[in-house]
Design a protein around this motif. Structure first.
Motif, PDB file in Angstrom:
ATOM      1  N   LYS A   1      33.692  34.599  43.875  1.00 15.22           N
ATOM      2  CA  LYS A   1      33.054  34.452  42.573  1.00 15.22           C
ATOM      3  C   LYS A   1      31.607  34.938  42.674  1.00 15.22           C
ATOM      4  CE  LYS A   1      36.020  30.649  41.077  1.00 15.22           C
ATOM      5  NZ  LYS A   1      36.628  31.356  39.938  1.00 15.22           N
TER       6      LYS A   1
ATOM      7  N   SER B   1      38.348  41.797  38.487  1.00  9.51           N
ATOM      8  CA  SER B   1      38.873  41.599  37.141  1.00  9.51           C
ATOM      9  C   SER B   1      37.745  41.309  36.153  1.00  9.51           C
ATOM     10  CB  SER B   1      39.870  40.435  37.145  1.00  9.51           C
ATOM     11  OG  SER B   1      40.166  39.991  35.839  1.00  9.51           O
TER      12      SER B   1
ATOM     13  N   TYR C   1      42.263  44.271  47.558  1.00 11.88           N
ATOM     14  CA  TYR C   1      41.104  43.635  46.920  1.00 11.88           C
ATOM     15  C   TYR C   1      41.115  44.025  45.446  1.00 11.88           C
ATOM     16  CZ  TYR C   1      39.638  43.415  51.818  1.00 11.88           C
ATOM     17  OH  TYR C   1      39.580  43.193  53.177  1.00 11.88           O
ATOM     18  N   SER C   2      40.971  43.050  44.574  1.00 13.62           N
ATOM     19  CA  SER C   2      41.029  43.323  43.134  1.00 13.62           C
ATOM     20  C   SER C   2      39.853  42.667  42.416  1.00 13.62           C
ATOM     21  CB  SER C   2      42.344  42.802  42.541  1.00 13.62           C
ATOM     22  OG  SER C   2      42.487  41.402  42.771  1.00 13.62           O
TER      23      SER C   2
ATOM     24  N   TRP D   1      44.117  39.737  48.580  1.00 11.43           N
ATOM     25  CA  TRP D   1      45.552  39.493  48.680  1.00 11.43           C
ATOM     26  C   TRP D   1      46.075  40.008  50.015  1.00 11.43           C
ATOM     27  CZ3 TRP D   1      47.583  37.376  44.108  1.00 11.43           C
ATOM     28  CH2 TRP D   1      46.800  37.557  42.948  1.00 11.43           C
TER      29      TRP D   1
ATOM     30  N   LYS E   1      39.686  38.916  43.965  1.00 16.31           N
ATOM     31  CA  LYS E   1      40.720  38.255  44.752  1.00 16.31           C
ATOM     32  C   LYS E   1      41.085  39.121  45.958  1.00 16.31           C
ATOM     33  CE  LYS E   1      42.766  35.342  41.170  1.00 16.31           C
ATOM     34  NZ  LYS E   1      42.404  34.062  41.810  1.00 16.31           N
TER      35      LYS E   1
ATOM     36  N   GLY F   1      47.561  36.193  38.987  1.00 13.32           N
ATOM     37  CA  GLY F   1      46.576  35.158  39.266  1.00 13.32           C
ATOM     38  C   GLY F   1      45.255  35.383  38.570  1.00 13.32           C
ATOM     39  N   HIS F   2      44.935  36.628  38.276  1.00 19.92           N
ATOM     40  CA  HIS F   2      43.731  36.905  37.507  1.00 19.92           C
ATOM     41  C   HIS F   2      43.919  36.460  36.063  1.00 19.92           C
ATOM     42  CE1 HIS F   2      40.973  38.949  40.218  1.00 19.92           C
ATOM     43  NE2 HIS F   2      41.956  39.689  40.686  1.00 19.92           N
TER      44      HIS F   2
ATOM     45  N   ASP G   1      36.153  37.391  38.672  1.00 20.04           N
ATOM     46  CA  ASP G   1      36.565  37.050  40.037  1.00 20.04           C
ATOM     47  C   ASP G   1      36.975  38.301  40.818  1.00 20.04           C
ATOM     48  OD1 ASP G   1      36.182  34.399  39.456  1.00 20.04           O
ATOM     49  OD2 ASP G   1      38.318  33.907  39.289  1.00 20.04           O
TER      50      ASP G   1
ATOM     51  N   CYS H   1      47.474  35.096  47.936  1.00 21.59           N
ATOM     52  CA  CYS H   1      46.047  35.279  47.675  1.00 21.59           C
ATOM     53  C   CYS H   1      45.276  34.523  48.756  1.00 21.59           C
ATOM     54  CB  CYS H   1      45.674  34.759  46.291  1.00 21.59           C
ATOM     55  SG  CYS H   1      43.926  34.984  45.884  1.00 21.59           S
TER      56      CYS H   1
ATOM     57  N   THR I   1      41.913  34.447  49.281  1.00 18.80           N
ATOM     58  CA  THR I   1      40.703  33.793  48.796  1.00 18.80           C
ATOM     59  C   THR I   1      40.294  34.412  47.475  1.00 18.80           C
ATOM     60  OG1 THR I   1      38.450  33.099  49.415  1.00 18.80           O
ATOM     61  CG2 THR I   1      39.063  35.366  49.926  1.00 18.80           C
ATOM     62  N   THR I   2      39.494  33.699  46.732  1.00 21.42           N
ATOM     63  CA  THR I   2      38.918  34.190  45.474  1.00 21.42           C
ATOM     64  C   THR I   2      37.403  34.148  45.589  1.00 21.42           C
ATOM     65  OG1 THR I   2      40.794  33.428  44.139  1.00 21.42           O
ATOM     66  CG2 THR I   2      38.723  33.831  42.984  1.00 21.42           C
TER      67      THR I   2
END
Length: 389
Positions: free
Chosen positions: A52, A374, A371-372, A382, A380, A345-346, A378, A47, A49-50
């Protein structure tokens, strides 16, 4: 026209959870086995970066342009992210943000310098993208479309017992958008069970397919050859085509292999394979036969709850689930699929996905960015690395 009752987000989430326990498709053979999950030494992911972007809303749709990631949220917001900043760990700068409509933004697609957004308030909006801002070009149906159709009685359709409107209007949430491969046509589907086709040059509504399904339509995908695929809560996938010499699309095929509502559709790059995800926890793989009809060749199994979103990049299929994981699949010419990676991770169900290939110095290696979005609010980013690509 009778149509299904509109669900707000909280009701949709409750419905989603009630369907997650539905049994998988025992009648459809698996194209994968648990033993086909590759050894971690042969594939890797991390991952990067996350993001927000929101505190009280989730990302409902993701799409990419060459320079930007565009995200749409359940709180009416559309935001762009500069892709060059993800590797530099500075993704929160130089963002453009707009807020539009009432309720969630359900779907976004990009073509050239235009962004099209579908909204829970039953409208489609068109935006011109520049480096500094979004400029709204139109709201669909346009005023011209509405006025011209209003004057002719045959253009009016019944939507409730004592209410009519013109056929260019969606009368429930616009759930998904798709563009023709040349970008000249925009296809929209809705919980009102209709499909509408719009000309992107002047935003005119060219056609509306009424009662395309028996329940809300959740997904649409369009192939290079003009076949239009729709997936619905009625458990069916339907295939539409405007035959040579005809002015309107007609139904050419129906698939009834899922045993619960269909949430997502995705096509292979050449349009020969359709992937469908539903609340029955399976991803069906359907191939176009010699007669042009779709044939279900099998299912991909591994998720433990509903499939909510799908994305295809080259020969990879990415699936996001209510089980909070993302799976990356690859098939072979023998129609055997391997699960290359499980991205964890989500903290909530995966609602949206998009992916792009990352160019590598070595042609034998494959590198992808996924790109995800959720329901944990967030996004994320990957990096998935395949040394034997």
């Amino acid at each position: 026209m009778n149509h299904s009752t509109s669900f707000n987000d909280s009701k949709s989430n409750h419905l989603l959870h009630s369907l997650s326990s539905q049994r998988s498709l025992a009648s459809v053979p698996s194209l994968n086995s648990h033993s086909q999950l590759l050894n971690p030494s042969t594939t890797s992911h991390t991952c990067l970066t996350t993001l927000k972007p929101h505190t009280n809303s989730y990302t409902s749709s993701l799409t990419l342009s060459p320079k930007f990631l565009f995200t749409a949220s359940s709180d009416r917001e559309i935001k762009s992210w500069d892709l060059t900043l993800f590797h530099s760990q500075q993704p929160t700068t130089n963002n453009m943000v707009l807020v539009a409509g009432k309720g969630a933004v359900k779907s976004i697609v990009v073509h050239s310098d235009k962004l099209f957004s579908a909204h829970q308030d039953r409208k489609i909006r068109v935006w011109k993208i520049t480096q500094q801002k979004y400029t709204r070009l139109a709201t669909l149906p346009t005023l011209g479309d509405r006025v011209s159709k209003m004057l002719v009685p045959k253009n009016h359709v019944r939507i409730r017992r004592h209410k009519k409107c013109t056929w260019v209007h969606h009368v429930d949430a616009v759930s998904c958008l798709a563009l023709s491969k040349d970008g000249t046509l925009l296809y929209s589907v809705s919980w009102d069970r209709t499909i509408k086709i719009w000309r992107t040059k002047d935003f005119t509504c060219l056609e509306s397919v009424r009662d395309a399904h028996d329940d809300a339509i959740n997904a649409v995908a369009v192939s290079y050859d003009g076949h239009v695929y729709t997936g619905s809560a009625d458990k069916r996938i339907r295939v539409w085509k405007k035959r040579e010499g005809e002015k309107k699309h007609s139904l050419v095929d129906t698939l009834e292999k899922h045993n619960s509502g269909i949430n997502a559709l995705a096509l292979s790059n050449d349009g020969s394979v359709l992937y469908s995800g539903a609340c029955d926890r399976s991803i069906l793989v359907s191939e176009k036969g010699e007669n042009g009809k779709l044939l279900v060749v099998g299912a991909l199994r591994g998720h433990t709850k509903s499939i909510l979103c799908l994305a295809v990049v080259l020969d990879l299929v990415c699936s996001g689930s209510e089980d909070k994981t993302i799976r990356i699949w690859r098939g072979t010419v023998e129609k055997v699929y391997s699960c290359l990676a499980v991205l964890e991770g989500h903290k909530g169900p995966i609602k949206s996905l998009t992916a792009v290939v990352e160019h590598c110095d070595h042609p034998s290696e494959g590198s992808f960015i996924v790109y995800s979005g959720s329901l944990d609010c967030d996004i994320k980013v990957w990096h998935v690395f395949l040394p034997s690509f």
